[in-house]
Design a protein around this motif. Structure first.
Motif, PDB file in Angstrom:
ATOM      1  N   SER A 155      21.004  69.012  42.213  1.00  0.00           N
ATOM      2  CA  SER A 155      19.827  68.676  43.020  1.00  0.00           C
ATOM      3  C   SER A 155      20.036  67.392  43.807  1.00  0.00           C
ATOM      4  O   SER A 155      19.681  67.308  44.986  1.00  0.00           O
ATOM      5  CB  SER A 155      18.582  68.556  42.140  1.00  0.00           C
ATOM      6  N   ALA A 156      20.630  66.385  43.165  1.00  0.00           N
ATOM      7  CA  ALA A 156      20.873  65.111  43.841  1.00  0.00           C
ATOM      8  C   ALA A 156      21.887  65.280  44.969  1.00  0.00           C
ATOM      9  O   ALA A 156      21.719  64.720  46.062  1.00  0.00           O
ATOM     10  CB  ALA A 156      21.356  64.058  42.844  1.00  0.00           C
ATOM     11  N   VAL A 157      22.943  66.068  44.729  1.00  0.00           N
ATOM     12  CA  VAL A 157      23.952  66.307  45.766  1.00  0.00           C
ATOM     13  C   VAL A 157      23.325  67.039  46.939  1.00  0.00           C
ATOM     14  O   VAL A 157      23.495  66.646  48.102  1.00  0.00           O
ATOM     15  CB  VAL A 157      25.149  67.116  45.209  1.00  0.00           C
ATOM     16  N   SER A 158      22.584  68.086  46.656  1.00  0.00           N
ATOM     17  CA  SER A 158      21.945  68.876  47.703  1.00  0.00           C
ATOM     18  C   SER A 158      20.970  68.034  48.529  1.00  0.00           C
ATOM     19  O   SER A 158      20.970  68.094  49.758  1.00  0.00           O
ATOM     20  CB  SER A 158      21.213  70.065  47.076  1.00  0.00           C
ATOM     21  N   ALA A 159      20.162  67.251  47.851  1.00  0.00           N
ATOM     22  CA  ALA A 159      19.187  66.401  48.556  1.00  0.00           C
ATOM     23  C   ALA A 159      19.881  65.360  49.428  1.00  0.00           C
ATOM     24  O   ALA A 159      19.476  65.127  50.575  1.00  0.00           O
ATOM     25  CB  ALA A 159      18.267  65.718  47.539  1.00  0.00           C
ATOM     26  N   ALA A 160      20.941  64.742  48.906  1.00  0.00           N
ATOM     27  CA  ALA A 160      21.663  63.718  49.678  1.00  0.00           C
ATOM     28  C   ALA A 160      22.336  64.331  50.906  1.00  0.00           C
ATOM     29  O   ALA A 160      22.316  63.744  51.990  1.00  0.00           O
ATOM     30  CB  ALA A 160      22.695  63.024  48.794  1.00  0.00           C
ATOM     31  N   LEU A 161      22.924  65.494  50.759  1.00  0.00           N
ATOM     32  CA  LEU A 161      23.559  66.161  51.904  1.00  0.00           C
ATOM     33  C   LEU A 161      22.517  66.555  52.948  1.00  0.00           C
ATOM     34  O   LEU A 161      22.731  66.367  54.155  1.00  0.00           O
ATOM     35  CB  LEU A 161      24.342  67.390  51.449  1.00  0.00           C
ATOM     36  N   THR A 162      21.384  67.071  52.497  1.00  0.00           N
ATOM     37  CA  THR A 162      20.315  67.464  53.422  1.00  0.00           C
ATOM     38  C   THR A 162      19.760  66.256  54.170  1.00  0.00           C
ATOM     39  O   THR A 162      19.492  66.328  55.368  1.00  0.00           O
ATOM     40  CB  THR A 162      19.193  68.197  52.656  1.00  0.00           C
ATOM     41  N   ARG A 163      19.601  65.124  53.472  1.00  0.00           N
ATOM     42  CA  ARG A 163      19.139  63.885  54.123  1.00  0.00           C
ATOM     43  C   ARG A 163      20.064  63.467  55.259  1.00  0.00           C
ATOM     44  O   ARG A 163      19.630  62.888  56.247  1.00  0.00           O
ATOM     45  CB  ARG A 163      19.058  62.746  53.099  1.00  0.00           C
ATOM     46  N   VAL A 183      23.294  73.124  53.647  1.00  0.00           N
ATOM     47  CA  VAL A 183      23.905  73.410  52.354  1.00  0.00           C
ATOM     48  C   VAL A 183      23.384  74.738  51.808  1.00  0.00           C
ATOM     49  O   VAL A 183      22.187  74.995  51.843  1.00  0.00           O
ATOM     50  CB  VAL A 183      23.571  72.302  51.323  1.00  0.00           C
ATOM     51  N   THR A 184      24.297  75.547  51.316  1.00  0.00           N
ATOM     52  CA  THR A 184      23.935  76.752  50.571  1.00  0.00           C
ATOM     53  C   THR A 184      24.403  76.555  49.143  1.00  0.00           C
ATOM     54  O   THR A 184      25.538  76.140  48.913  1.00  0.00           O
ATOM     55  CB  THR A 184      24.609  78.006  51.178  1.00  0.00           C
ATOM     56  N   ARG A 185      23.515  76.826  48.190  1.00  0.00           N
ATOM     57  CA  ARG A 185      23.832  76.645  46.771  1.00  0.00           C
ATOM     58  C   ARG A 185      24.013  77.996  46.098  1.00  0.00           C
ATOM     59  O   ARG A 185      23.214  78.901  46.295  1.00  0.00           O
ATOM     60  CB  ARG A 185      22.701  75.886  46.070  1.00  0.00           C
ATOM     61  N   LEU A 186      25.063  78.106  45.298  1.00  0.00           N
ATOM     62  CA  LEU A 186      25.324  79.305  44.507  1.00  0.00           C
ATOM     63  C   LEU A 186      25.394  78.924  43.031  1.00  0.00           C
ATOM     64  O   LEU A 186      26.049  77.933  42.680  1.00  0.00           O
ATOM     65  CB  LEU A 186      26.662  79.943  44.895  1.00  0.00           C
ATOM     66  N   ALA A 187      24.746  79.695  42.173  1.00  0.00           N
ATOM     67  CA  ALA A 187      24.858  79.480  40.735  1.00  0.00           C
ATOM     68  C   ALA A 187      26.177  80.100  40.282  1.00  0.00           C
ATOM     69  O   ALA A 187      26.440  81.268  40.529  1.00  0.00           O
ATOM     70  CB  ALA A 187      23.691  80.124  40.007  1.00  0.00           C
ATOM     71  N   THR A 188      27.027  79.285  39.640  1.00  0.00           N
ATOM     72  CA  THR A 188      28.325  79.753  39.171  1.00  0.00           C
ATOM     73  C   THR A 188      28.537  79.305  37.733  1.00  0.00           C
ATOM     74  O   THR A 188      27.792  78.487  37.206  1.00  0.00           O
ATOM     75  CB  THR A 188      29.456  79.226  40.081  1.00  0.00           C
ATOM     76  N   THR A 189      29.579  79.840  37.119  1.00  0.00           N
ATOM     77  CA  THR A 189      29.895  79.488  35.732  1.00  0.00           C
ATOM     78  C   THR A 189      31.349  79.086  35.631  1.00  0.00           C
ATOM     79  O   THR A 189      32.226  79.785  36.153  1.00  0.00           O
ATOM     80  CB  THR A 189      29.643  80.689  34.795  1.00  0.00           C
ATOM     81  N   ILE A 201      29.563  61.667  50.179  1.00  0.00           N
ATOM     82  CA  ILE A 201      28.211  61.900  49.649  1.00  0.00           C
ATOM     83  C   ILE A 201      28.281  62.672  48.337  1.00  0.00           C
ATOM     84  O   ILE A 201      27.618  62.317  47.352  1.00  0.00           O
ATOM     85  CB  ILE A 201      27.346  62.649  50.682  1.00  0.00           C
ATOM     86  N   ILE A 202      29.096  63.715  48.305  1.00  0.00           N
ATOM     87  CA  ILE A 202      29.240  64.503  47.078  1.00  0.00           C
ATOM     88  C   ILE A 202      29.765  63.619  45.946  1.00  0.00           C
ATOM     89  O   ILE A 202      29.258  63.663  44.824  1.00  0.00           O
ATOM     90  CB  ILE A 202      30.170  65.712  47.312  1.00  0.00           C
ATOM     91  N   GLY A 203      30.744  62.783  46.250  1.00  0.00           N
ATOM     92  CA  GLY A 203      31.315  61.894  45.241  1.00  0.00           C
ATOM     93  C   GLY A 203      30.332  60.870  44.717  1.00  0.00           C
ATOM     94  O   GLY A 203      30.343  60.538  43.519  1.00  0.00           O
ATOM     95  N   GLU A 204      29.461  60.361  45.582  1.00  0.00           N
ATOM     96  CA  GLU A 204      28.465  59.369  45.157  1.00  0.00           C
ATOM     97  C   GLU A 204      27.439  59.971  44.200  1.00  0.00           C
ATOM     98  O   GLU A 204      26.927  59.277  43.323  1.00  0.00           O
ATOM     99  CB  GLU A 204      27.740  58.797  46.378  1.00  0.00           C
ATOM    100  N   GLU A 205      27.135  61.242  44.377  1.00  0.00           N
ATOM    101  CA  GLU A 205      26.086  61.881  43.580  1.00  0.00           C
ATOM    102  C   GLU A 205      26.611  62.668  42.381  1.00  0.00           C
ATOM    103  O   GLU A 205      25.833  63.126  41.556  1.00  0.00           O
ATOM    104  CB  GLU A 205      25.241  62.806  44.466  1.00  0.00           C
ATOM    105  N   SER A 206      27.926  62.850  42.292  1.00  0.00           N
ATOM    106  CA  SER A 206      28.527  63.633  41.195  1.00  0.00           C
ATOM    107  C   SER A 206      29.302  62.699  40.283  1.00  0.00           C
ATOM    108  O   SER A 206      30.430  62.332  40.583  1.00  0.00           O
ATOM    109  CB  SER A 206      29.486  64.692  41.761  1.00  0.00           C
ATOM    110  N   LYS A 207      28.710  62.323  39.194  1.00  0.00           N
ATOM    111  CA  LYS A 207      29.328  61.361  38.288  1.00  0.00           C
ATOM    112  C   LYS A 207      29.960  62.048  37.087  1.00  0.00           C
ATOM    113  O   LYS A 207      29.397  62.983  36.520  1.00  0.00           O
ATOM    114  CB  LYS A 207      28.290  60.344  37.799  1.00  0.00           C
TER     115      LYS A 207
END
Length: 107
Positions: A14-22, A27-33, A59-65
């Protein structure tokens, strides 16, 4: 043009998606496993011009810890006998693929 595939933890999605959208990335999100922990994650698909690829990755790196989690593991000691014990693993962060796009059409 480039296509960015970013695999991120559900905890960070959610944080990554929101930051990219800002920052005006579509962005298209897919649920994966994932295969290792068999845990849910999210794959983000972003199409962007070449000059914005590094900004998107930042941006992805800042939000993905990365985090450390304790997960159960199973070991076999002999036929039919298994023991479960906790194992510390690194989770989170992002795995990012950047691909060339030959053609882009929006209908």
């Amino acid at each position: 043009m480039k296509l960015i595939l970013a695999i991120v933890s559900n905890d960070d999605a959610s944080a990554v998606s929101a930051a990219l959208t800002r920052e005006n990335f579509s962005v298209t999100r897919l649920a994966t496993t994932g295969g290792f922990l068999r845990a849910g994650n999210t794959t983000m698909i972003v199409g962007t011009e070449d000059e914005y690829v590094e900004k998107c990755i930042d941006i992805i790196g800042e939000e993905s810890k990365r985090r450390t989690e304790i997960v159960p593991s199973t070991a076999s000691y002999d036929i039919g006998r298994y023991a479960s014990f906790p194992v510390e693993v690194q989770v989170g962060g992002a795995t990012i693929f950047v691909l060339d796009v030959e053609q882009f059409t929006k209908l």
